[in-house]
Design a protein around this motif. Structure first.
Motif, short mmCIF file in Angstrom:
data_model
loop_
_atom_site.label_atom_id
_atom_site.label_comp_id
_atom_site.label_asym_id
_atom_site.label_seq_id
_atom_site.Cartn_x
_atom_site.Cartn_y
_atom_site.Cartn_z
N GLY A 17 66.72 80.18 -82.05
CA GLY A 17 66.73 81.54 -81.57
C GLY A 17 66.92 81.28 -79.99
N CYS A 42 66.42 88.13 -84.38
CA CYS A 42 65.06 87.69 -84.90
C CYS A 42 64.89 88.71 -85.99
N PHE A 56 66.23 83.48 -87.89
CA PHE A 56 67.52 84.11 -86.97
C PHE A 56 68.65 84.31 -87.70
#
Length: 157
Positions: A17, A42, A56
């Motif tokens: 992420g 997320c 993610f």
């Protein structure tokens, strides 16, 4: 005739992420604040065997077989190449955004710098030069990969 078809594969297990894909996409396309052509989101934290876990998700254009955005464009600015890449011809776009309304995922976005639609085109200019899209080449953990799809039953190579 053997035509290439491309897609982006996101390995969620490798993704941290970091948003490097988003940043390098924007840099490669010289995009202003606003449009994001690929996006990492997320998922809410959950527990798996009492261990906190998040995941993610990567989202960009799906380069559909029969893209509704292309059919909806009144000026012919939204196009699909023989290799399946769907892109905006900026010389023909008038910024009406009918393409975004026709897309089930609302992928085309308004670019305030040009007053026209913009969307992921898999960095077609880079692919044409034998390079990977910016999001793939700059992915910190190699979670993104440009994949060449083949028709069902066609052997690799």
């Amino acid at each position: 005739m053997n035509l290439r078809r491309y897609t982006l594969y996101h390995n969620a297990k490798r993704c941290i992420g970091c948003h490097a894909c988003e940043i390098h996409c924007k840099v490669n396309k010289s995009l202003p604040v606003g449009p994001i052509l690929c996006e990492i989101s997320c998922q809410p934290l959950k527990r798996v065997k009492n261990i906190p876990k998040t995941e993610f998700l990567f989202r960009s254009c799906y380069h559909c077989d029969d893209p509704l955005c292309v059919a909806a464009c009144p000026t012919g600015a939204m196009k699909k190449r023989e290799d399946g890449i769907v892109f905006v011809d900026e010389t023909r776009c008038v910024g009406c955004m009918l393409c975004a309304g026709a897309c089930p995922w609302h992928i085309p976005q308004y670019n305030p710098a040009t007053g026209k639609a913009i969307k992921c085109d898999l960095c077609k200019d880079r692919i044409d030069r034998g390079l990977k899209p910016a999001c793939v080449s700059k992915c910190t953990t190699k979670a993104l990969e440009l994949v060449e799809l083949r028709p069902w039953g066609e052997p690799p190579g």
